[in-house]
Write a protein that holds these residues in place. Sequence first.
Motif, short mmCIF file in Angstrom:
data_model
loop_
_atom_site.label_atom_id
_atom_site.label_comp_id
_atom_site.label_asym_id
_atom_site.label_seq_id
_atom_site.Cartn_x
_atom_site.Cartn_y
_atom_site.Cartn_z
N THR A 30 -9.82 2.26 66.75
CA THR A 30 -9.74 2.18 65.29
C THR A 30 -9.41 3.56 64.70
OG1 THR A 30 -12.11 2.52 65.19
CG2 THR A 30 -11.35 0.23 65.13
N PRO A 31 -8.16 3.99 64.83
CA PRO A 31 -7.83 5.36 64.41
C PRO A 31 -8.02 5.63 62.91
CG PRO A 31 -5.85 4.15 64.97
CD PRO A 31 -7.01 3.29 65.35
N TYR A 32 -7.76 4.64 62.06
CA TYR A 32 -7.95 4.87 60.62
C TYR A 32 -9.43 5.04 60.29
CZ TYR A 32 -3.10 3.30 60.28
OH TYR A 32 -1.75 3.17 60.43
N TYR A 33 -10.25 4.21 60.91
CA TYR A 33 -11.70 4.30 60.74
C TYR A 33 -12.20 5.66 61.25
CZ TYR A 33 -16.63 3.05 61.56
OH TYR A 33 -17.99 3.03 61.59
N LEU A 91 -4.84 11.14 64.01
CA LEU A 91 -5.41 9.78 64.04
C LEU A 91 -4.61 8.81 63.17
CD1 LEU A 91 -9.18 10.72 64.02
CD2 LEU A 91 -7.98 9.49 65.85
N VAL A 92 -4.18 9.26 62.01
CA VAL A 92 -3.38 8.40 61.13
C VAL A 92 -2.03 8.09 61.79
CG1 VAL A 92 -2.15 8.31 58.91
CG2 VAL A 92 -4.54 9.09 59.00
N GLY A 95 -2.54 5.51 64.46
CA GLY A 95 -2.65 4.16 63.91
C GLY A 95 -1.30 3.61 63.47
N GLY A 98 0.88 3.22 66.81
CA GLY A 98 0.31 2.45 67.90
C GLY A 98 0.07 3.24 69.18
N GLU A 101 -5.49 5.19 72.70
CA GLU A 101 -6.64 6.06 72.41
C GLU A 101 -6.81 7.22 73.38
OE1 GLU A 101 -11.26 5.65 71.14
OE2 GLU A 101 -10.48 4.22 72.58
#
Length: 156
Positions: A30-33, A91-92, A95, A98, A101
């Motif tokens: 969950t990169p945005y989180y 991270l954004v 996301g 794609g 991680e």
Amino acid sequence: MRSWMSGGVYGTVLASALLAALQSGSAPFTPYYDAAWVMVTAGTAALAHGYAHHMSTYRPGSGGHRWRQLGWALVDEWPVILACWPTVILLVLAGALGWPEPAVTYSGLLLNALLLFGWGTFAALRVGYRRRSAGLIGLADMAIGLAIAGANAVIK
């Protein structure tokens, strides 16, 4: 000057630790989180540090004066938040594009280790160290980032 250099190092170390800690393992990435949590934590750390600094340097005065002092102490913490932006941007992008991680985590930890090298070297040069000594100080700062990456590898 000292404030933004120490805030830059602190924010970069904070971002590295959060990036390592937020690695999801078997849960979906969950990169945005994760980016949001890095910024929330950086903001909270900056507020707490600014408030603690204000309280430790208390001087008598009017209520308005004390509030102004608190405001300046909080504004002085912006480098902590700014130093987290490279990790947040990574991270954004992860996301949006794609990216997987593990690659994002290790790239982010390496990026932050290199940033710590830059912070340490620049700060040492700024206060008068020669290039070789400044480079060694930069390597010592970089070791902090590499230690976080190593701890992440061992723990995960």
